[in-house]
Scaffold this active site. Structure first.
Site, PDB file in Angstrom:
ATOM      1  CG  HIS A   1      -5.327   3.696   3.183  1.00  0.00           C
ATOM      2  ND1 HIS A   1      -6.318   4.506   3.695  1.00  0.00           N
ATOM      3  CD2 HIS A   1      -5.628   3.521   1.870  1.00  0.00           C
ATOM      4  CE1 HIS A   1      -7.170   4.810   2.734  1.00  0.00           C
ATOM      5  NE2 HIS A   1      -6.786   4.235   1.616  1.00  0.00           N
TER       6      HIS A   1
ATOM      7  CB  THR B   1      -5.808   0.079  -3.308  1.00  0.00           C
ATOM      8  OG1 THR B   1      -5.023   0.891  -2.431  1.00  0.00           O
ATOM      9  CG2 THR B   1      -5.455  -1.377  -3.082  1.00  0.00           C
TER      10      THR B   1
ATOM     11  CG  HIS C   1      -1.674   3.906  -4.998  1.00  0.00           C
ATOM     12  ND1 HIS C   1      -1.396   4.851  -4.025  1.00  0.00           N
ATOM     13  CD2 HIS C   1      -2.651   3.126  -4.470  1.00  0.00           C
ATOM     14  CE1 HIS C   1      -2.158   4.656  -2.967  1.00  0.00           C
ATOM     15  NE2 HIS C   1      -2.940   3.605  -3.205  1.00  0.00           N
TER      16      HIS C   1
ATOM     17  CD  GLU D   1      -2.723   1.579   0.453  1.00  0.00           C
ATOM     18  OE1 GLU D   1      -2.831   2.747   0.022  1.00  0.00           O
ATOM     19  OE2 GLU D   1      -3.446   0.632   0.068  1.00  0.00           O
TER      20      GLU D   1
END
Length: 690
Positions: free
Chosen positions: A477, A358, A535, A318
């Site tokens: 995140h 994501t 990403h 992530e």
């Protein structure tokens, strides 16, 4: 003789408040100025809150951005003033100042709320409000509310909103008071301009408002978002936009019935299809079903480029942005464990995610399908039920066992539905963990819990049939909820990025613990490990108007003999849709596929690699990267070519009169057009649907 007091009361009863046309226009104009001031102050706040992105941009650039912003602000102010403008047609309506104040306060308060919400949205995504707002709300309101509550200063924003609303109320009340006409008796009220005069004045005002709402005197389309892109600073250009207008545009796009965001064909289909075949097929591929499928092919990887591997483990990290990875040249020691792992594997230095969410990272990496305009959330659309040529499809055909281990809930993004349809059978999510070290109330268990369970699942499959696994992290995140005490030192020298980079450092530590334990297992020596970011995320350096920091991620392959055959580093350009064919190329053996990427380790000599990317949300800008060149194609705007370089001093410069522009533009359009048609026609799998 009449009673003087009675006459006085009778006359008072006849007295009414009747604004004149002049006073009504003055009230409208002053109210518009109050709203313009509010939007300007919100733009100032956005600039100050994200001031780390200013870097060496001169003040004149931001002055230009603020001037551009006035045009966008004026447009929405005209929209909000429509009730007041229509009131010109009715003397009775002009008297309803209380209702007008209520409307102005409510509408401006909503715009204020949007502006405050944008502060952290822009810091997180480097975009003004867009379709991501609706996507998050659509998923799971409870999870979204938890993320907002724990990740952002909600109370502070609500207080600021309340105070701002009160100020707006009194500002509009003051505007009404200073523009109030004299109180007149009822007979005198007939002095208000007659209806035909008011209609004439209304027509003049209407013309002025139409011109103001268009934002431009040019022939053709009215003001567009691209009109804010007049400087070399992406941050300044974004500041010139209006968040409320951007959100309205996103809503129109999101909820339109005709799917206006789908890429429209711009080339003859045979020409587009052949262009894509030339882009993707190599000497190792043999085209099959050419009449029904664009790039379905039988691939036979060269034996000399295969590896002695039995299993495959894909680790999707992530927000693992390349701009903060030490192995890619960044200082700060954010990823020491990954940096050490890079010394024993093959690291791709110019690798990119296909999207900035994501969702796109999952289907691009595992299903080998690109991120297309109109299908950014492919796994939730009807077309997401189509069979694609991904790793589950290809390895299921070889009788591989599988497991998908994830911190969170598989209902999010329809992961379980999509991947089970593609061929995966075993899912381990947040509700399957027993006594985790840490559980985030928003998303799920910590990365170290996910990796620990991943180790257990891999060990269960050891010595049996070959397996492939997808291990997906989530701790990095918002709201960055991490175990306490932290097993790593927090990052303290990067300003607003401290919390994000601390979470990234923690995820890196959890990755290191996984490999430290996995290398002691027998399966380690016969497994290909693929570590890639889902990403990136924005930082102070905004590389081109595409903001490549949000796309650049590391790709690391670790497996037996990989450095001996391919070296330690590769500067070939690749994206996530290249991962599946690259994995299959290391396994070897003929296979039928319709991946929209290529095996990055079996490219023709001299091929510098290429990839198509686009942001998530409603932003319909697309781009193609080839070598060190980047062509950016905004919707309804001219394309622009940039020359970029990555690393600690990453930047990009516009290339004027580039000889590559025409070719890159054709490849980009052909790729998007052909992939979109294949998806809509349901011909993107390894076989035609029955």
């Amino acid at each position: 003789m009449a009673n003087p007091d009675a006459l006085k009361q009778q006359n008072a009863a006849k007295r009414v408040l009747q604004p004149t046309v002049k006073s009504h226009l003055a009230f409208t104009l002053l109210s518009a100025l109050i709203m313009m001031l509010m939007f300007t102050l919100l733009r100032v706040a956005l600039l100050v809150y994200n001031r780390e992105m200013i870097l060496d941009t001169p003040a004149s650039t931001f002055l230009e951005a603020f001037f551009n912003g006035l045009r966008f602000d004026l447009r929405i102010v005209v929209y909000l003033s429509i009730p007041l403008l229509l009131s010109l047609l009715s003397a009775h309506a002009m008297r309803l100042r209380g209702a007008m104040r209520l409307w102005l306060t409510a509408a401006s308060s909503l715009a204020l709320f949007v502006g405050l919400m944008e502060m952290d949205f822009y810091r997180e995504f480097h975009q003004r409000l867009n379709g991501l707002v609706f996507q998050y709300v659509k998923e799971d309101p409870k999870t979204v509310m938890s993320m907002l509550w724990y990740g952002f200063p909600v109370v502070r924003y609500l207080l600021a909103w309340a105070v701002g609303t009160v100020i707006l109320y009194f500002a509009f009340k003051g505007a009404e008071r200073v523009t109030r006409s004299q109180v007149m008796t009822a007979p005198a009220a007939r002095a208000v301009a007659p209806w035909y005069a008011r209609i004439a004045i209304f027509m003049v005002v209407l013309v002025v408002c139409v011109v103001a709402a268009r934002g431009t005197l040019r022939q053709g389309p009215p003001l567009r978002w691209g009109d804010a892109y007049t400087t070399d600073s992406n941050f300044a250009n974004q500041l010139g936009l209006n968040g409320s207008l951007s959100l309205i545009s996103a809503a129109q796009s999101r909820f339109s019935d005709d799917r206006t965001n789908i890429w429209k064909a711009s080339l003859p289909q045979p020409e587009a299809q052949q262009t894509v075949r030339d882009m993707l097929l190599t000497e190792n591929d043999k085209l099959v079903d050419p009449d029904t499928a664009p790039v379905r092919r039988d691939t036979t990887p060269p034996v000399q480029n295969t590896l002695p591997i039995k299993n495959v483990v894909v680790i999707l990290m992530e927000s693992f942005a390349g701009h903060s990875v030490g192995a890619l040249g960044r200082t700060g020691n954010v990823t020491p464990y990954f940096d050490n792992l890079a010394k024993e594997g093959l690291l791709f230095e110019r690798f990119f995610s296909n999207g900035t969410h994501t969702h796109q990272g999952m289907f691009a990496t595992m299903a080998c399908f690109p991120n297309l305009p109109g299908f950014e959330y492919l796994m939730q659309t009807p077309e997401g039920s189509h069979k694609l040529s991904g790793l589950p499809e290809l390895l299921s055909a070889r009788n591989f066992d599988d497991v998908y281990v994830y911190n969170g809930d598989f209902a999010w993004d329809n992961q379980s539905g999509f991947f089970s349809n593609q061929g995966m059978t075993t899912f381990i999510g947040r509700n399957d963990f027993v006594n985790p070290v840490f559980s985030d109330p928003t998303w799920g268990v910590s990365d170290q819990d996910m990796f620990s369970r991943g180790l257990e699942e891999l060990k269960k499959r050891e010595g049996k049939e070959p397996f492939y696994a997808l291990l997906q992290t989530l701790s990095n995140h918002t709201p960055y909820a991490l175990p306490t005490p932290l097993p790593v030192e927090p990052v303290t020298n990067r300003g607003s990025l401290n919390e994000h980079l601390t979470a990234m450092r923690y995820s890196d530590w959890a990755l290191g613990q996984f490999f430290e334990k996995a290398r002691k297992e027998p399966y380690f020596k016969e497994t290909l490990f693929v570590v890639v970011g889902d990403h990136g995320f924005g930082n102070e350096q905004q590389i081109s108007e595409m903001d490549l920091g949000r796309f650049n991620v590391p790709l690391l392959l670790i497996g037996p003999g990989i450095q001996e055959k391919f070296g330690a580093r590769v500067d070939t350009v690749g994206t996530q849709i290249d991962i599946v064919p690259t994995i299959m190329g290391r396994l070897g053996g003929e296979f039928r596929q319709q991946c929209w990427g290529r095996d990055l380790l079996n490219l023709p000599e001299g091929d510098k690699g290429s990839g198509v990317i686009k942001p998530s949300g409603s932003d319909q800008t697309v781009a193609i990267i080839s070598g060190d060149h980047l062509l950016v194609q905004p919707k309804d705007m001219p394309a622009k070519v940039w020359q970029y370089h990555l690393g600690p001093n990453a930047d990009a410069k516009v290339v004027t009169n580039s000889p590559e522009e025409a070719e890159l533009k054709k490849k980009l359009e052909a790729f998007l057009q052909t992939a979109t048609k294949s998806l809509l026609d349901n011909t993107a799998g390894v076989a035609d649907p029955k």
